[in-house]
Scaffold this motif. Structure first.
Motif, PDB file in Angstrom:
ATOM      1  N   LEU A 118     -23.945 -27.119 -32.962  1.00  0.00           N
ATOM      2  CA  LEU A 118     -22.983 -26.174 -33.545  1.00  0.00           C
ATOM      3  C   LEU A 118     -22.781 -26.488 -35.011  1.00  0.00           C
ATOM      4  O   LEU A 118     -22.745 -27.645 -35.412  1.00  0.00           O
ATOM      5  N   ARG A 119     -22.591 -25.441 -35.834  1.00  0.00           N
ATOM      6  CA  ARG A 119     -22.494 -25.651 -37.273  1.00  0.00           C
ATOM      7  C   ARG A 119     -21.457 -24.759 -37.952  1.00  0.00           C
ATOM      8  O   ARG A 119     -21.676 -24.243 -39.043  1.00  0.00           O
ATOM      9  N   ALA A 120     -20.303 -24.545 -37.322  1.00  0.00           N
ATOM     10  CA  ALA A 120     -19.273 -23.727 -37.946  1.00  0.00           C
ATOM     11  C   ALA A 120     -17.897 -24.215 -37.537  1.00  0.00           C
ATOM     12  O   ALA A 120     -17.764 -25.147 -36.748  1.00  0.00           O
ATOM     13  N   GLY A 121     -16.879 -23.577 -38.069  1.00  0.00           N
ATOM     14  CA  GLY A 121     -15.509 -23.977 -37.788  1.00  0.00           C
ATOM     15  C   GLY A 121     -14.718 -22.886 -37.095  1.00  0.00           C
ATOM     16  O   GLY A 121     -15.288 -21.959 -36.536  1.00  0.00           O
ATOM     17  N   PRO A 122     -13.400 -23.001 -37.128  1.00  0.00           N
ATOM     18  CA  PRO A 122     -12.518 -22.075 -36.415  1.00  0.00           C
ATOM     19  C   PRO A 122     -12.635 -20.629 -36.881  1.00  0.00           C
ATOM     20  O   PRO A 122     -12.903 -20.352 -38.045  1.00  0.00           O
ATOM     21  N   THR A 123     -12.440 -19.740 -35.933  1.00  0.00           N
ATOM     22  CA  THR A 123     -12.408 -18.305 -36.189  1.00  0.00           C
ATOM     23  C   THR A 123     -11.529 -17.675 -35.119  1.00  0.00           C
ATOM     24  O   THR A 123     -11.160 -18.334 -34.155  1.00  0.00           O
ATOM     25  N   GLY A 124     -11.220 -16.437 -35.251  1.00  0.00           N
ATOM     26  CA  GLY A 124     -10.398 -15.765 -34.244  1.00  0.00           C
ATOM     27  C   GLY A 124     -11.250 -15.142 -33.156  1.00  0.00           C
ATOM     28  O   GLY A 124     -12.419 -14.834 -33.360  1.00  0.00           O
ATOM     29  N   VAL A 125     -10.676 -14.997 -31.974  1.00  0.00           N
ATOM     30  CA  VAL A 125     -11.329 -14.320 -30.861  1.00  0.00           C
ATOM     31  C   VAL A 125     -10.231 -13.590 -30.100  1.00  0.00           C
ATOM     32  O   VAL A 125      -9.091 -14.046 -30.064  1.00  0.00           O
ATOM     33  N   PRO A 126     -10.534 -12.443 -29.527  1.00  0.00           N
ATOM     34  CA  PRO A 126      -9.514 -11.725 -28.764  1.00  0.00           C
ATOM     35  C   PRO A 126      -9.183 -12.464 -27.465  1.00  0.00           C
ATOM     36  O   PRO A 126      -9.716 -12.167 -26.401  1.00  0.00           O
ATOM     37  N   ALA A 127      -8.309 -13.464 -27.553  1.00  0.00           N
ATOM     38  CA  ALA A 127      -7.976 -14.300 -26.398  1.00  0.00           C
ATOM     39  C   ALA A 127      -7.455 -13.466 -25.241  1.00  0.00           C
ATOM     40  O   ALA A 127      -7.733 -13.761 -24.082  1.00  0.00           O
ATOM     41  N   GLY A 128      -6.697 -12.426 -25.534  1.00  0.00           N
ATOM     42  CA  GLY A 128      -6.161 -11.576 -24.473  1.00  0.00           C
ATOM     43  C   GLY A 128      -7.253 -10.946 -23.638  1.00  0.00           C
ATOM     44  O   GLY A 128      -7.136 -10.847 -22.409  1.00  0.00           O
TER      45      GLY A 128
END
Length: 164
Positions: A118-128
């Motif tokens: 893996l080669r990236a950091g945090p991002t948003g995802v539609p957790a709902g």
């Protein structure tokens, strides 16, 4: 069929792939390769009523982890938190290292796992949306055994019939 879709995406049925190895569901009750992500639900180690919705985006490797009530994971940084690590471990058991790596676009060495690529950091995802899929799967487990049709699944083609 366009160049961006595979043959199974054009069909009305999808082949169910058996797990590579059986796994225990207590820590990670739900894991899937779907919607361009490795995503799932991971139980909290400290609170029985809390779960984490965790995901890794395919190719960009954006990391996302938060509770079922939309609180961010305190352990998520540039590197996967313990919830994401558990999700990857269980996905490797369920689908196999090669399939998970291919889906996420991760290069893995002969003795390496997906996490090392893996080669990236945090991002948003539609957790709902992920949590909702998990709850829908749970609802099917709670249904009593029956051979009667399930109305919400009526759109599936009959056994043996393949559309497209």
């Amino acid at each position: 069929m366009n160049a961006d879709t595979t043959a199974w995406e054009e069909r009305g049925t999808v082949r169910v792939v058996p797990p590579v190895r059986s796994r225990k569901l207590a820590k990670v009750p739900f894991v899937e390769l779907a919607e361009g992500r490795l995503q799932g639900v991971v139980s909290s180690g400290s609170d029985i009523a809390r779960v984490y919705v965790s995901a890794i985006a395919a190719h960009s490797h954006g990391l996302s982890c938060g509770t079922n009530n939309n609180r961010p994971c305190g352990g998520l940084s540039r590197y996967p938190c313990k919830h994401l690590q558990a999700l990857v471990k269980e996905a490797e058991i369920q689908y196999g290292v090669e399939r998970v790596a291919r889906y996420l676009g991760v290069e893995v060495g002969e003795n390496d796992g997906v996490l090392g690529g893996l080669r990236a950091g945090p991002t948003g995802v539609p957790a709902g949306a992920v949590f909702s899929r998990f709850l829908r799967h749970l609802a099917y487990l709670e249904r009593p055994d029956s051979t009667a049709p399930v109305p919400e699944m009526a759109w599936f083609p009959a056994a043996g019939a393949v559309a497209g």
